[in-house]
Design an enzyme around this catalytic site. Structure first.
Site, short mmCIF file in Angstrom:
data_model
loop_
_atom_site.label_atom_id
_atom_site.label_comp_id
_atom_site.label_asym_id
_atom_site.label_seq_id
_atom_site.Cartn_x
_atom_site.Cartn_y
_atom_site.Cartn_z
N ASP A 189 17.75 -3.07 -8.37
CA ASP A 189 16.30 -3.30 -8.41
C ASP A 189 15.52 -2.21 -7.69
OD1 ASP A 189 17.06 -5.56 -9.71
OD2 ASP A 189 16.48 -6.97 -8.16
N PRO B 205 0.81 -1.23 0.00
CA PRO B 205 0.00 0.00 0.00
C PRO B 205 0.84 1.27 0.00
CG PRO B 205 0.08 -0.94 2.21
CD PRO B 205 0.80 -1.91 1.31
N THR C 27 1.60 -5.52 2.83
CA THR C 27 2.91 -5.35 3.46
C THR C 27 2.88 -4.13 4.37
OG1 THR C 27 3.70 -4.06 1.56
CG2 THR C 27 4.10 -6.44 1.55
N GLY D 289 5.26 -2.21 -7.16
CA GLY D 289 6.30 -2.00 -8.14
C GLY D 289 7.16 -3.25 -8.17
N ASP D 290 8.42 -3.10 -8.52
CA ASP D 290 9.30 -4.27 -8.60
C ASP D 290 9.86 -4.69 -7.25
OD1 ASP D 290 9.18 -4.68 -11.45
OD2 ASP D 290 10.37 -2.85 -11.66
#
Length: 492
Positions: free
Chosen positions: A448, A124, A155, A181-182
């Site tokens: 990342d 979120p 999370t 996202g990633d």
């Protein structure tokens, strides 16, 4: 010969003759020559429900098939816009026929190996902090239409999904999905690889639905299948259950280990990504704004890179005469900061395999997939499971040409510039140095989307404890096809 069932039905109140095979549902209204419609069970049907004499086929179809259906916010796929639509077939032979057709449709869908139980992480806090809203309004309805049972986990802090993934009872699920996202994807992979049962756990398919800032993996998967980038297309890819192997990179410094699935960057790109945080109030425009700032005040970094080139790239760089023969020993040490039971890739390179390029550098960018973000094609030749990383090296470039390069990142054509060195590598070692213009200041190393090392004087240096130390060599080595990820069905 394929077994087909036929029945007289009514569709939208009009009489029709329906035909059902293992791959397709087709009906024709009225007499021969009447309007005909077909649904591919694998490519268009989400699920099925029986209501008395009615068989409700829940579909995700091209907008032209939806006609009066509102398509606001619908995905645009390779065949145009897509929308959710229910097709209702009223069986002339009553409830018994409806049950029989419903059961057959369900068996056909089950034969495709679609996931039925998914553990879904929702972050979120990522991007515009609207992942939960995206889940409730766009993702959940599609999963429900497909009859997928969801276990939801929001999370709560950085590293939360890694902790959950490291102890999750994976036998209860068919796959794990990251709505973010990633960053959550990276955490899940790292959590799985620190399990004692990592060899089995890493076979668990992982799905990615874009709801953050970067979204490079989701864009890479959809683009590779010629699908339009969208939330609903990403969800449908997971529902269909097609899978793709994915390379995983072990990033090692001493006995500290981290696992990457997207990219590592140092220099200009990392500086823009991380330092532009101070302009977050500008939204996504902060990247363009700060890119201009950094080009006008261009930095170059001392340092060197070493690499084992992929076949066909042996002419890049200069040969190294002395390098550690065995990479296996260092890669297979247990890490301290991110302790794992996965030992790292079992590879060994000879001294003659290695080559080097010395700086100064403007930027060093090592990629595992083509897209770094939804609008940045960093590595147009990157493949998901070829066993190589795609390195993009920029050592010198006039400011005007550099600005042109950044403007051409949306289609990957920037790599054709004579100022860009682009090559595929099996292993890569970065020895980052200080700024040429200010030897007391170092740089930022971004993996990342997260900083793993900061030099002295860098943005956020005094606020964060980084995983690795700046200045010491950092090595990346590929484990080919280690992980599995959900993907559309036509990866090129």
């Amino acid at each position: 010969m394929e077994d087909r069932a036929t029945a007289n039905v009514r569709v939208d109140g009009a009489p029709a003759e329906a035909t059902l095979s293992d791959v397709e549902l087709r009906w024709r209204r009225g007499a021969a020559g009447g309007a005909e419609r077909a649904l591919s069970l694998e490519r268009e049907v989400l699920g099925v429900q029986v209501r008395g004499e009615e068989v409700v086929v829940r579909a995700f179809v091209a907008a032209g098939a939806a006609r009066a259906l509102s398509c606001a916010g619908a995905a645009t796929g390779a065949g145009g816009k897509r929308c959710r639509r229910d097709f209702v077939l009223q069986m002339a032979d009553g409830e018994g026929a409806a049950v029989a057709w419903g059961q057959r449709l369900t068996r056909c869908l089950d034969s495709f190996g679609r996931p039925k139980r998914l553990f879904v992480f929702v972050n979120p806090f990522g991007g515009k902090k609207c992942a939960k809203k995206i889940y409730d309004t766009e993702i959940k309805p599609l999963f429900e239409a497909a009859g997928v049972n969801i276990t939801l986990q929001e999370t709560e802090y950085q590293g939360h999904s890694r902790e959950v993934a490291s102890s999750l009872d994976l036998a209860e699920y068919d796959g794990v999905v990251c709505v973010s996202g990633d960053g959550v994807l990276v955490e899940v992979v790292n959590g799985i690889l620190q399990r004692t049962d990592w060899e089995e756990a890493i076979k668990m398919p992982i799905g990615v639905i874009p709801a953050g800032t970067g979204n490079g993996m989701a864009k890479s998967l959809l683009h590779a299948a010629s699908e339009k980038y969208s939330v609903s297309n990403a969800v449908f890819a997971i529902i269909k259950g097609h899978k793709q192997s994915l390379d995983v990179c072990t990033i090692l410094q001493g006995d500290t280990k981290f696992f990457s699935v997207l990219l590592m960057t140092w220099g200009l790109v990392a500086d823009i990504d991380i330092e532009s945080e101070k302009y977050r109030w500008m939204g996504s425009a902060r990247f363009d704004f700060y890119a201009v700032v950094r080009i006008m005040n261009l930095r170059k970094y001392c340092g060197s890179i070493q690499f084992v080139p992929a076949p066909g790239y042996e002419a890049y760089g200069e040969p190294i005469k002395q390098v550690k023969n065995s990479i296996v020993e260092s890669v297979e040490q247990n890490g301290k900061s991110h302790r794992s039971c996965y030992p790292g890739p079992s590879v060994e390179f000879q001294a003659s395999d290695w080559r080097f390029i010395d700086g100064p550098f403007i930027s060093v960018w090592v990629n595992n997939v083509p897209w770094a973000a939804e609008d940045i094609m960093a590595a147009p030749e990157a493949k998901f499971s070829d066993g190589y990383m795609d390195a993009v090296i920029l050592r010198d470039c006039p400011k005007a040409d550099l600005l042109a390069l950044l403007l051409n990142m949306s289609d990957g054509s920037y790599v054709k510039s004579p100022y860009v060195t682009y090559l595929k590598v099996r292993s890569f070692k970065l020895s980052p140095g200080q700024l040429v213009e200010n030897p007391k200041r170092g740089g930022i190393i971004d993996v990342d989307g997260e900083v793993i090392a900061r030099g002295k004087g860098t943005y956020g240096k005094n606020e964060h404890q980084d995983v690795m130390a700046y200045g010491h060599p950092i090595q990346l080595t590929v484990h080919q096809a280690l992980a599995t990820i959900y993907c559309p069905d036509k990866i090129r």
